[in-house]
Design a protein around this motif. Sequence first.
Motif, short mmCIF file in Angstrom:
data_model
loop_
_atom_site.label_atom_id
_atom_site.label_comp_id
_atom_site.label_asym_id
_atom_site.label_seq_id
_atom_site.Cartn_x
_atom_site.Cartn_y
_atom_site.Cartn_z
N UNK A 1 -15.89 -0.81 -4.91
CA UNK A 1 -14.77 -1.22 -4.12
C UNK A 1 -15.28 -1.58 -2.73
N UNK A 2 -14.74 -2.62 -2.15
CA UNK A 2 -15.12 -3.08 -0.83
C UNK A 2 -14.49 -2.16 0.21
N UNK A 3 -15.27 -1.79 1.23
CA UNK A 3 -14.75 -0.93 2.29
C UNK A 3 -13.64 -1.64 3.05
N UNK A 4 -12.57 -0.93 3.32
CA UNK A 4 -11.43 -1.49 4.05
C UNK A 4 -11.54 -1.04 5.51
N UNK A 5 -11.86 -1.97 6.40
CA UNK A 5 -12.04 -1.65 7.82
C UNK A 5 -10.82 -2.01 8.66
N UNK A 6 -9.79 -2.59 8.08
CA UNK A 6 -8.61 -3.00 8.84
C UNK A 6 -7.80 -1.77 9.24
N UNK A 7 -7.07 -1.88 10.33
CA UNK A 7 -6.24 -0.77 10.82
C UNK A 7 -4.77 -1.13 10.62
N UNK A 8 -4.15 -0.44 9.69
CA UNK A 8 -2.73 -0.63 9.40
C UNK A 8 -2.06 0.73 9.43
N UNK A 9 -0.78 0.78 9.79
CA UNK A 9 -0.10 2.07 9.74
C UNK A 9 -0.03 2.56 8.30
N UNK A 10 -0.03 3.86 8.09
CA UNK A 10 0.01 4.38 6.73
C UNK A 10 1.29 3.96 6.00
N UNK A 11 1.11 3.61 4.74
CA UNK A 11 2.23 3.19 3.90
C UNK A 11 2.37 4.23 2.79
N UNK A 12 3.60 4.66 2.53
CA UNK A 12 3.84 5.60 1.44
C UNK A 12 3.52 4.90 0.12
N UNK A 13 2.55 5.40 -0.66
CA UNK A 13 2.15 4.70 -1.88
C UNK A 13 3.25 4.64 -2.94
N UNK A 14 4.05 5.69 -3.03
CA UNK A 14 5.12 5.69 -4.03
C UNK A 14 6.19 4.66 -3.67
N UNK A 15 6.57 4.61 -2.41
CA UNK A 15 7.57 3.65 -1.97
C UNK A 15 7.06 2.21 -2.15
N UNK A 16 5.82 1.97 -1.75
CA UNK A 16 5.25 0.62 -1.90
C UNK A 16 5.13 0.25 -3.37
N UNK A 17 4.72 1.20 -4.19
CA UNK A 17 4.58 0.93 -5.62
C UNK A 17 5.90 0.66 -6.31
N UNK A 18 6.92 1.44 -5.96
CA UNK A 18 8.24 1.24 -6.56
C UNK A 18 8.82 -0.13 -6.21
N UNK A 19 8.53 -0.59 -5.00
CA UNK A 19 9.03 -1.89 -4.57
C UNK A 19 8.09 -3.03 -4.96
N UNK A 20 6.91 -2.70 -5.51
CA UNK A 20 5.95 -3.72 -5.90
C UNK A 20 5.32 -4.41 -4.71
N UNK A 21 5.07 -3.66 -3.64
CA UNK A 21 4.52 -4.21 -2.40
C UNK A 21 3.06 -3.82 -2.24
N UNK A 22 2.41 -4.50 -1.31
CA UNK A 22 1.00 -4.27 -1.01
C UNK A 22 0.79 -2.82 -0.58
N UNK A 23 -0.24 -2.14 -1.12
CA UNK A 23 -0.47 -0.75 -0.74
C UNK A 23 -1.03 -0.58 0.67
N UNK A 24 -1.54 -1.64 1.28
CA UNK A 24 -2.10 -1.52 2.63
C UNK A 24 -1.05 -1.80 3.70
N UNK A 25 -0.35 -2.93 3.61
CA UNK A 25 0.60 -3.30 4.66
C UNK A 25 2.05 -2.98 4.28
N UNK A 26 2.34 -2.84 2.99
CA UNK A 26 3.70 -2.54 2.55
C UNK A 26 4.64 -3.73 2.58
N UNK A 27 4.11 -4.92 2.88
CA UNK A 27 4.95 -6.11 3.02
C UNK A 27 4.71 -7.14 1.91
N UNK A 28 3.47 -7.46 1.65
CA UNK A 28 3.14 -8.50 0.67
C UNK A 28 3.47 -8.08 -0.75
N UNK A 29 3.65 -9.05 -1.62
CA UNK A 29 3.98 -8.78 -3.02
C UNK A 29 2.71 -8.39 -3.77
N UNK A 30 2.78 -7.31 -4.55
CA UNK A 30 1.64 -6.83 -5.32
C UNK A 30 1.68 -7.35 -6.75
#
Length: 127
Positions: A1-30
């Motif tokens: 896995x590629x190291x993730x060096x970006x700084x984003x606020x923490x996103x709740x993985x369950x909430x992002x997953x239930x909505x089908x959103x990006x696990x890093x930013x919580x906005x983009x479609x997964x």
Amino acid sequence: MIKDEAHYPPVDPVSAGLRGRCPRCGEGVLIEGLLGVKPKCSVCGLDNSFADAGDGPAVFVILIIGFIVVGLALWLEVNYSPALWVHLMLWIPLTTVLSLTLLRVLKGVMIALQYRNKAAEGQIDRG
């Protein structure tokens, strides 16, 4: 896995997953289409090549939907004894719709949890 060096606020993985959103930013479609994973987030650019939900979501779907549908079918049969065609008309569409819906949701949650926990393939230390 590629190291993730970006700084984003923490996103709740369950909430992002239930909505089908990006696990890093919580906005983009997964999830793309019915069950496909987008190769890259359109908002933050996260490379989703790490995402491999495997058979985990399918196993949970089989257990959960099987429990619900078999329980309801048995209840209906014991209480009302309908014809076989009634069972077929009720349970086949219900099972299909519930399974596809739950599979999409659980796949998103599994991928978001993989990202949050930095899950990767196991490696043998030969040093």
